[in-house]
Scaffold this motif. Structure first.
Motif, PDB file in Angstrom:
ATOM      1  N   ALA A  62       0.889  -1.174   0.000  1.00  0.00           N
ATOM      2  CA  ALA A  62       0.000   0.000   0.000  1.00  0.00           C
ATOM      3  C   ALA A  62       0.920   1.216   0.000  1.00  0.00           C
ATOM      4  O   ALA A  62       1.227   1.779   1.049  1.00  0.00           O
ATOM      5  CB  ALA A  62      -0.926  -0.016   1.208  1.00  0.00           C
ATOM      6  N   GLU A  63       1.389   1.600  -1.173  1.00  0.00           N
ATOM      7  CA  GLU A  63       2.464   2.575  -1.313  1.00  0.00           C
ATOM      8  C   GLU A  63       2.169   3.896  -0.620  1.00  0.00           C
ATOM      9  O   GLU A  63       3.088   4.578  -0.141  1.00  0.00           O
ATOM     10  CB  GLU A  63       2.753   2.819  -2.797  1.00  0.00           C
ATOM     11  N   TYR A  64       0.900   4.267  -0.520  1.00  0.00           N
ATOM     12  CA  TYR A  64       0.574   5.546   0.115  1.00  0.00           C
ATOM     13  C   TYR A  64       0.969   5.585   1.583  1.00  0.00           C
ATOM     14  O   TYR A  64       1.130   6.648   2.171  1.00  0.00           O
ATOM     15  CB  TYR A  64      -0.921   5.845  -0.035  1.00  0.00           C
ATOM     16  N   GLN A  65       1.145   4.407   2.217  1.00  0.00           N
ATOM     17  CA  GLN A  65       1.534   4.382   3.622  1.00  0.00           C
ATOM     18  C   GLN A  65       2.949   4.918   3.833  1.00  0.00           C
ATOM     19  O   GLN A  65       3.268   5.407   4.919  1.00  0.00           O
ATOM     20  CB  GLN A  65       1.448   2.951   4.166  1.00  0.00           C
ATOM     21  N   ARG A  66       3.776   4.861   2.804  1.00  0.00           N
ATOM     22  CA  ARG A  66       5.173   5.274   2.944  1.00  0.00           C
ATOM     23  C   ARG A  66       5.257   6.758   3.327  1.00  0.00           C
ATOM     24  O   ARG A  66       5.992   7.140   4.234  1.00  0.00           O
ATOM     25  CB  ARG A  66       5.938   5.019   1.643  1.00  0.00           C
ATOM     26  N   GLY A  67       4.511   7.598   2.643  1.00  0.00           N
ATOM     27  CA  GLY A  67       4.555   9.027   2.930  1.00  0.00           C
ATOM     28  C   GLY A  67       4.070   9.356   4.323  1.00  0.00           C
ATOM     29  O   GLY A  67       4.614  10.249   4.991  1.00  0.00           O
ATOM     30  N   ASP A 238      -1.135  20.932   5.569  1.00  0.00           N
ATOM     31  CA  ASP A 238      -0.821  21.251   4.174  1.00  0.00           C
ATOM     32  C   ASP A 238      -1.702  20.473   3.191  1.00  0.00           C
ATOM     33  O   ASP A 238      -1.557  20.609   1.978  1.00  0.00           O
ATOM     34  CB  ASP A 238       0.655  21.024   3.874  1.00  0.00           C
ATOM     35  N   GLN A 239      -2.617  19.640   3.710  1.00  0.00           N
ATOM     36  CA  GLN A 239      -3.674  18.983   2.930  1.00  0.00           C
ATOM     37  C   GLN A 239      -3.118  18.198   1.739  1.00  0.00           C
ATOM     38  O   GLN A 239      -3.339  18.518   0.574  1.00  0.00           O
ATOM     39  CB  GLN A 239      -4.713  20.003   2.465  1.00  0.00           C
ATOM     40  N   ARG A 240      -2.409  17.128   2.039  1.00  0.00           N
ATOM     41  CA  ARG A 240      -1.834  16.293   0.991  1.00  0.00           C
ATOM     42  C   ARG A 240      -2.876  15.315   0.454  1.00  0.00           C
ATOM     43  O   ARG A 240      -3.689  14.767   1.203  1.00  0.00           O
ATOM     44  CB  ARG A 240      -0.620  15.539   1.523  1.00  0.00           C
ATOM     45  N   GLN A 241      -2.822  15.108  -0.857  1.00  0.00           N
ATOM     46  CA  GLN A 241      -3.661  14.127  -1.539  1.00  0.00           C
ATOM     47  C   GLN A 241      -2.764  13.208  -2.358  1.00  0.00           C
ATOM     48  O   GLN A 241      -1.683  13.611  -2.796  1.00  0.00           O
ATOM     49  CB  GLN A 241      -4.676  14.823  -2.457  1.00  0.00           C
ATOM     50  N   PHE A 242      -3.233  11.987  -2.580  1.00  0.00           N
ATOM     51  CA  PHE A 242      -2.419  10.998  -3.290  1.00  0.00           C
ATOM     52  C   PHE A 242      -2.816  10.983  -4.765  1.00  0.00           C
ATOM     53  O   PHE A 242      -3.942  10.630  -5.116  1.00  0.00           O
ATOM     54  CB  PHE A 242      -2.602   9.613  -2.674  1.00  0.00           C
ATOM     55  N   VAL A 254      -6.425  12.615  -8.565  1.00  0.00           N
ATOM     56  CA  VAL A 254      -6.868  12.133  -7.260  1.00  0.00           C
ATOM     57  C   VAL A 254      -8.066  11.224  -7.491  1.00  0.00           C
ATOM     58  O   VAL A 254      -8.976  11.562  -8.267  1.00  0.00           O
ATOM     59  CB  VAL A 254      -7.245  13.319  -6.350  1.00  0.00           C
ATOM     60  N   LEU A 255      -8.091  10.070  -6.856  1.00  0.00           N
ATOM     61  CA  LEU A 255      -9.173   9.110  -7.064  1.00  0.00           C
ATOM     62  C   LEU A 255     -10.401   9.519  -6.260  1.00  0.00           C
ATOM     63  O   LEU A 255     -10.332   9.687  -5.043  1.00  0.00           O
ATOM     64  CB  LEU A 255      -8.721   7.706  -6.660  1.00  0.00           C
ATOM     65  N   VAL A 256     -11.534   9.680  -6.953  1.00  0.00           N
ATOM     66  CA  VAL A 256     -12.769  10.131  -6.313  1.00  0.00           C
ATOM     67  C   VAL A 256     -13.909   9.180  -6.677  1.00  0.00           C
ATOM     68  O   VAL A 256     -13.875   8.511  -7.719  1.00  0.00           O
ATOM     69  CB  VAL A 256     -13.130  11.569  -6.749  1.00  0.00           C
ATOM     70  N   TRP A 257     -14.929   9.157  -5.822  1.00  0.00           N
ATOM     71  CA  TRP A 257     -16.039   8.222  -5.998  1.00  0.00           C
ATOM     72  C   TRP A 257     -16.816   8.485  -7.286  1.00  0.00           C
ATOM     73  O   TRP A 257     -17.333   7.560  -7.922  1.00  0.00           O
ATOM     74  CB  TRP A 257     -16.959   8.287  -4.795  1.00  0.00           C
ATOM     75  N   GLY A 258     -16.901   9.734  -7.708  1.00  0.00           N
ATOM     76  CA  GLY A 258     -17.671  10.055  -8.899  1.00  0.00           C
ATOM     77  C   GLY A 258     -17.162   9.396 -10.162  1.00  0.00           C
ATOM     78  O   GLY A 258     -17.903   9.307 -11.155  1.00  0.00           O
ATOM     79  N   GLN A 259     -15.918   8.914 -10.161  1.00  0.00           N
ATOM     80  CA  GLN A 259     -15.344   8.267 -11.345  1.00  0.00           C
ATOM     81  C   GLN A 259     -15.477   6.750 -11.299  1.00  0.00           C
ATOM     82  O   GLN A 259     -14.992   6.069 -12.203  1.00  0.00           O
ATOM     83  CB  GLN A 259     -13.875   8.654 -11.498  1.00  0.00           C
ATOM     84  N   VAL A 260     -16.108   6.215 -10.267  1.00  0.00           N
ATOM     85  CA  VAL A 260     -16.396   4.780 -10.224  1.00  0.00           C
ATOM     86  C   VAL A 260     -17.690   4.548 -11.012  1.00  0.00           C
ATOM     87  O   VAL A 260     -18.743   5.068 -10.660  1.00  0.00           O
ATOM     88  CB  VAL A 260     -16.534   4.269  -8.784  1.00  0.00           C
ATOM     89  N   LYS A 261     -17.603   3.782 -12.092  1.00  0.00           N
ATOM     90  CA  LYS A 261     -18.735   3.584 -12.996  1.00  0.00           C
ATOM     91  C   LYS A 261     -19.107   2.108 -13.064  1.00  0.00           C
ATOM     92  O   LYS A 261     -18.247   1.232 -12.966  1.00  0.00           O
ATOM     93  CB  LYS A 261     -18.395   4.081 -14.406  1.00  0.00           C
ATOM     94  N   TRP A 262     -20.398   1.853 -13.266  1.00  0.00           N
ATOM     95  CA  TRP A 262     -20.866   0.489 -13.500  1.00  0.00           C
ATOM     96  C   TRP A 262     -22.094   0.556 -14.399  1.00  0.00           C
ATOM     97  O   TRP A 262     -22.672   1.628 -14.606  1.00  0.00           O
ATOM     98  CB  TRP A 262     -21.159  -0.228 -12.182  1.00  0.00           C
ATOM     99  N   GLU A 299       1.959   9.416  -5.814  1.00  0.00           N
ATOM    100  CA  GLU A 299       2.761  10.263  -4.942  1.00  0.00           C
ATOM    101  C   GLU A 299       1.857  11.249  -4.208  1.00  0.00           C
ATOM    102  O   GLU A 299       0.772  11.597  -4.680  1.00  0.00           O
ATOM    103  CB  GLU A 299       3.804  11.034  -5.762  1.00  0.00           C
ATOM    104  N   TRP A 300       2.337  11.706  -3.048  1.00  0.00           N
ATOM    105  CA  TRP A 300       1.604  12.695  -2.268  1.00  0.00           C
ATOM    106  C   TRP A 300       1.931  14.104  -2.764  1.00  0.00           C
ATOM    107  O   TRP A 300       3.092  14.435  -2.997  1.00  0.00           O
ATOM    108  CB  TRP A 300       1.959  12.580  -0.785  1.00  0.00           C
TER     109      TRP A 300
END
Length: 651
Positions: A62-67, A238-242, A254-262, A299-300
């Motif tokens: 879970a690469e985001y844990q590194r930051g 500083d409000q970091r996003q992945f 940035v991954l957001v729920w609105g882009q999850v499609k089915w 990356e963050w």
């Protein structure tokens, strides 16, 4: 030239002294240039009882844990804030930070959990397996079976420091000792105050002021907008996003729920198994394997300048342990389950605060939605009646509501009983209302199943009347501020009542109502999009919760229904909270609606099964054998001539 031999005599106890000095020197040795993520990759072992993937720790999983972990070991960062959904491994990052400091940079450490029970659970189920299965920690933490007191459940000693685990509801634990590394988990679940000492987060932070190299870590899934500790802390960071790159076009996002499609079937049925993440730039669709690989290359990036507070935000879409199919199923279930279920999805899956629907709808818009409903007639889909009574100095105002499946509701009648609580005739006319019936569209007479009456004004008079008519049909209620969607009504509790000057112990049954919950729900229902008249004629159904207002209500009543709004205010301690404030003085219609809604909850309408609703429908349907009894009401009383109490208030 002969050699001279020197003999060194070892005095008793000298070897022990050397070992002690060695340990002290080791404790004083500066920590190596090793980040927490490096340490975890080299040393950490995941335990089978605490992880679905036991064995060697891999930060790349879970690469985001590194930051996040490396920010904790960064000397330039004083505070780390993690606002995250569930299933992202945020607890494991804290465990790695604790293990790193025990092994590489000993210090006084405190872990604060919401309650003392949570603290014990964290110690037994999360920390102890890590300390046992990670070799470099095993030799530093005393055997839990030893009797030297160095390894207790909530307090563990090691060379150069100690680990204290406390509950936020225990002020003595929070104020007990100086701390250099403070880890606060699930801060949004902390009580407002630790006893009488004040905010537990601020209380714990005071333990770190003596250390120039202190570190404060705040972690939580968020709760309500305007009342979330973790959201407030994240906004100060500083409000970091992945950001992750699209494997097709290479653009980051940035991954957001609105882009999850089915997709849906031809019959309109949702197919969660078809869920994909759609790139916001090129519309490429990622399956789970592609998404996980893409997250590994992310990356963050900070949205604001850094000022000693590093903030991180994550949702479940980033998690390598969550499939999009499962997220879609949870979303569809939450949407069908109402506000409480949807709030849980937003908080725990999206890692976002829940916005209470407290904006008052426009009364002119409601006026345009009024329907041609005859006064006093219960529509076909109305299956039982409740009433809300608002007690004023010179009158009692009563609204009668019909309720159907999905909490669809119709205003059936509005009455103003003049006289007020000091007038016995006023109470007599209210008693008559309990025996009155309203005709259902099928011809079945229906009476009020439960009337909820406010006890905020002239409490003794309300208790006395409720005792007189009986508590089977009447529910005295007391409104309290705050939201409680899981159980907005509690009780009944037995309270003392003064009847005719005599105090009776446990003389009345009182229900407590979280009025904020029902006000927000009412406004949400009022703002729903409705099908057009043409669509209704063609067979379209109204959405669950629709509030139907008859054409006979006037503008004054409508203004009273939308007389309040939800605002965010700060108390004397500076802590934000949500509060309802009046937009105008009179709000009787809104209060009466809330009490009638509470009466429906007390009856159990929120928890009835389809079979129970089917039974209600049978009760109001004419049969060849005759007319059934009134739906969800008291047994019919002997027929007596009743005087209809109608006010000229509605013209």
């Amino acid at each position: 030239m002969s050699e001279t031999k020197t003999t060194i005599l070892t005095l008793p106890g000298t070897q022990v002294m050397h070992r002690t000095v060695a340990r002290v020197l080791k404790a004083l040795t500066p920590p190596p240039e090793l980040t927490i993520s490096d340490w975890a990759d080299q040393n950490r072992r995941l335990s089978s009882e605490a992880s679905a993937e036991p064995g060697r720790w891999r930060t790349s999983r879970a690469e985001y844990q590194r930051g996040i972990m490396d920010a904790i070991s960064d000397a330039s960062v004083e505070t780390v804030v993690v606002m995250s959904s569930a299933q992202t491994g945020k607890t494991e990052t804290q465990l790695c930070a604790v293990g790193y400091h025990i092994d590489q940079d000993p210090a006084p450490i405190m872990v604060v959990m919401p309650t003392e029970r949570d603290a014990e659970t964290w110690s037994k189920d999360r920390f102890t397996p890590m300390a046992r299965d990670t070799p470099c920690l095993r030799e530093k933490i005393a055997d839990p079976k030893s009797r030297d007191g160095n390894n207790k459940i909530l307090h563990k000693r090691f060379a150069g420091g100690h680990l204290t685990i406390v509950g936020a509801n225990a002020p003595s634990g929070l104020a007990s000792r100086p701390i250099r590394l403070l880890l606060c988990d699930e801060v949004d679940r902390y009580p407002f105050s630790a006893g009488a000492e004040g905010d537990p987060v601020n209380l714990a932070k005071k333990r770190t002021v003596t250390f120039w190299n202190r570190k404060i870590v705040l972690v939580s899934t968020p709760t309500n907008r305007g009342a979330s500790r973790i959201e407030t802390a994240y906004e100060e960071s500083d409000q970091r996003q992945f950001w992750v790159p699209c494997p097709d076009c290479g653009e980051s996002q940035v991954l957001v729920w609105g882009q999850v499609k089915w997709v849906k079937s031809d019959r309109g049925e949702h197919r969660p198994e078809t869920a994909r993440y759609e790139c916001i730039h090129c519309a490429a669709k990622w399956d789970d394997q592609t998404r996980w690989a893409t997250v590994g290359k992310g990356e963050w990036r900070a949205r604001r300048p850094f000022a000693e507070i590093a903030g991180f935000h994550l949702n479940e879409i980033y998690s390598p342990w969550v499939r999009l199919e499962a997220m879609v199923k949870n979303f569809l279930s939450a949407r069908a389950g109402g506000d409480q279920a949807m709030k849980t999805f937003v908080n725990t899956s999206l890692g976002e605060t829940w916005v209470e629907t407290g904006d008052a709808p426009d009364w002119q818009r409601l006026s345009g939605q009024r329907e041609d409903l005859p006064a006093g007639l219960v529509p076909e889909k109305g299956l039982f009646l409740t009433a809300g009574a608002d007690v004023q100095k010179d009158r009692i105002e009563v609204d009668v509501w019909a309720w159907g499946r999905g909490l669809e509701s119709w205003l059936i009648d509005h009455l103003v009983i003049e006289g007020g609580p000091a007038d016995p005739a006023c109470w007599a006319r209210l008693s008559e209302l309990l025996g009155r019936t309203w005709q259902h569209a099928s011809g079945v007479p229906m009476s009020i199943a439960r009337l909820a009456i406010d006890t905020g004004y002239e409490t003794s008079a309300v208790y006395g009347w409720a005792r007189q008519v009986g508590f089977a049909q009447v529910a005295p209620v007391k409104g309290v501020e705050g939201f409680n969607r899981a159980s907005p009504v509690s009780g009944p509790t037995f309270v003392d009542a003064t009847i005719a000057g005599k105090r009776l112990r446990r003389g009345a049954r009182l229900w407590t109502v979280a009025v904020s919950t029902f006000k927000a729900e009412t406004y949400r229902f009022l703002r729903q999009e409705r099908p057009t008249l043409e669509e209704v004629t063609a067979g379209a159904a109204f959405p669950p919760g629709t509030v139907h207002l008859p054409g006979w209500v006037d503008s004054e009543w409508l203004k009273q229904l939308v007389a309040e709004q939800l605002v965010t205010v700060k108390n004397k301690r500076g802590f934000a909270k949500l509060e309802w404030q009046k937009l105008r003085e009179r709000n009787e219609a809104l209060d009466a609606r809330v009490y009638a809604r509470a009466a429906a909850w007390i009856l159990g309408a929120d928890r009835w099964s389809d079979k129970q609703w089917d039974d209600l429908e049978r009760q109001v349907s004419p049969t060849e054998l005759g007319t059934p009894a009134p739906a969800v009401s008291r047994p019919a009383r002997p027929a007596r001539q009743r005087r209809s109490v109608r006010s000229n208030y509605m013209g």
